[in-house]
Design an enzyme around this catalytic site. Structure first.
Site, PDB file in Angstrom:
ATOM      1  N   TYR A 149       0.820  -1.216   0.000  1.00 54.06           N
ATOM      2  CA  TYR A 149       0.000   0.000   0.000  1.00 54.06           C
ATOM      3  C   TYR A 149       0.855   1.268   0.000  1.00 54.06           C
ATOM      4  O   TYR A 149       0.627   2.169  -0.833  1.00 54.06           O
ATOM      5  CB  TYR A 149      -0.960  -0.016   1.189  1.00 54.06           C
ATOM      6  CG  TYR A 149      -1.877   1.180   1.228  1.00 54.06           C
ATOM      7  CD1 TYR A 149      -2.834   1.401   0.233  1.00 54.06           C
ATOM      8  CD2 TYR A 149      -1.773   2.124   2.240  1.00 54.06           C
ATOM      9  CE1 TYR A 149      -3.658   2.502   0.257  1.00 54.06           C
ATOM     10  CE2 TYR A 149      -2.597   3.234   2.273  1.00 54.06           C
ATOM     11  CZ  TYR A 149      -3.538   3.422   1.280  1.00 54.06           C
ATOM     12  OH  TYR A 149      -4.343   4.524   1.310  1.00 54.06           O
ATOM     13  N   GLU A 178       1.874   6.461  -7.082  1.00 57.72           N
ATOM     14  CA  GLU A 178       0.876   7.459  -7.462  1.00 57.72           C
ATOM     15  C   GLU A 178       1.445   8.871  -7.320  1.00 57.72           C
ATOM     16  O   GLU A 178       1.209   9.746  -8.181  1.00 57.72           O
ATOM     17  CB  GLU A 178      -0.365   7.312  -6.581  1.00 57.72           C
ATOM     18  CG  GLU A 178      -1.146   6.030  -6.820  1.00 57.72           C
ATOM     19  CD  GLU A 178      -2.258   5.836  -5.787  1.00 57.72           C
ATOM     20  OE1 GLU A 178      -2.675   6.845  -5.176  1.00 57.72           O
ATOM     21  OE2 GLU A 178      -2.699   4.683  -5.585  1.00 57.72           O
TER      22      GLU A 178
END
Length: 358
Positions: free
Chosen positions: A282, A289
């Site tokens: 994660y 991103e």
């Protein structure tokens, strides 16, 4: 201490007999039924003060030998079940009622009233059964819907993950540059479909936080549709590969875990992976991103795409890159909220499992 007879009140229904023994702070209570005769013995404070009290009743018709009683501060309540469901004309064999035995008018019903009570109970039970059947049907329908949704997402993300893995082994680094063209259509489908997860959380279909789910779904769609989808120059960036690969690596464990949950089934290895694999993946996904957002800033500035116009008196506009820089700050906050949420879920899950094991 002499033995005395307490005051006893009685009432009946078609299936049971109720006795109420007026005895305060009763102790050493002994209630038995032998050869259709009830024997009662206890110590307590009755009509004649603190004494031993006892009585016996030979019932008019057969009763079951099992007897239940419950003592309160002021009385002893006894329930006796009849062998056959019918209405007795009196309680005991003797036609003449003993002095200590009195009808319990607080619970007394005539036969017709008792029959009405039975009918009301039957109606209530039918309504309860209908309600349970309706609730069971809703749960079954809900589980079928959730299972289907999770199955579709699992199959789609599995296709993405294994397609990218095969291309990576076949083409090596060259596969980094055409990931968007080969995978984006399936990823668009998955992320549009993921909006259902926000609705599920908002309407209570699944028990999870709305805010963490909203952050994840909106965050991914922002990257996919705005950063990658609107900028053609981003399509060939290697960062697309890493974002898509990390997203799918998490989901191929999350969705089958939810599928098994819909079937009330658990596979321990999958449970461990679902609550552990996100720990490294994660943050790496959020980092990828963030890299994508940073790489898109000069492209947005050059194209002046999504710039926010200001009044003509000012004569300029606010570049969309300012929004992206603000979004980078929000990404850090979102990472903290979701990481904390996922960590709490993991700790709660494995703490519960340890308790069950002990």
């Amino acid at each position: 201490m002499q033995t005395l007879t307490p005051r006893v009140y009685w009432a009946q229904r078609h299936e049971e007999i109720y006795l109420r023994v007026e005895l305060i702070d009763a102790q050493n209570i002994d209630v038995t039924i032998n050869e259709n005769v009830l024997q009662f013995r206890a110590q307590g404070h009755g009509a004649k003060g603190e004494n031993d009290y006892e009585f016996s009743l030979a019932f008019l018709k057969p009763v079951k030998p099992e007897v239940s009683h419950k003592s309160t501060q002021r009385q002893v309540n006894i329930t006796v079940k009849k062998q056959k469901h019918d209405w007795w004309e009196r309680l005991i064999m003797l036609e003449r009622r003993p002095v200590f035995l009195t009808p319990d008018f607080d619970r007394w019903l005539d036969e017709s009233d008792a029959e009405k009570e039975i009918l009301e109970k039957e109606k209530k039970n039918k309504r309860s059964m209908a309600s349970k059947d309706s609730e069971h049907s809703f749960i079954s329908l809900k589980n079928a819907f959730l299972f289907t949704y999770n199955l579709v997402q699992f199959l789609c993300f599995s296709w993405i993950f294994f397609n990218m893995t095969v291309r990576l082994f076949k083409l090596g680094q060259d596969s980094f540059y055409d990931t968007f063209h080969t995978i984006s259509d399936m990823m668009f489908f998955c992320q549009i479909l993921a909006a259902i997860e926000v609705l599920n959380a908002a309407f209570g279909i699944v028990r999870t936080g709305v805010v963490p789910t909203f952050i994840q779904v909106v965050g991914r769609n922002f990257i996919l549709f705005i950063i990658f989808g609107c900028l053609e120059k981003m399509h060939s960036k290697p960062v697309v590969f890493f974002v898509f690969y990390l997203w799918s690596a998490i989901e191929i464990f999350r969705y089958p875990f939810y599928m098994l949950g819909c079937l009330d089934t658990e596979w321990r290895t999958l449970t461990w992976l679902r609550y552990t694999i996100w720990i490294p993946l994660y943050p790496l996904g959020v980092l990828a991103e963030a890299v994508a957002v940073i790489q898109s800033i000069p492209i947005f500035d050059e194209a002046k795409l999504f710039s926010i116009p200001l009044p003509k008196a000012i004569g300029t506009s606010i570049p969309f890159s300012y929004v992206l820089k603000g979004y980078l700050v929000l990404m850090v906050l979102g990472l903290y909220i979701n990481f904390r949420h996922l960590y709490k879920q993991r700790r709660r899950r494995f703490r519960t499992k340890r308790r069950k094991a002990n």
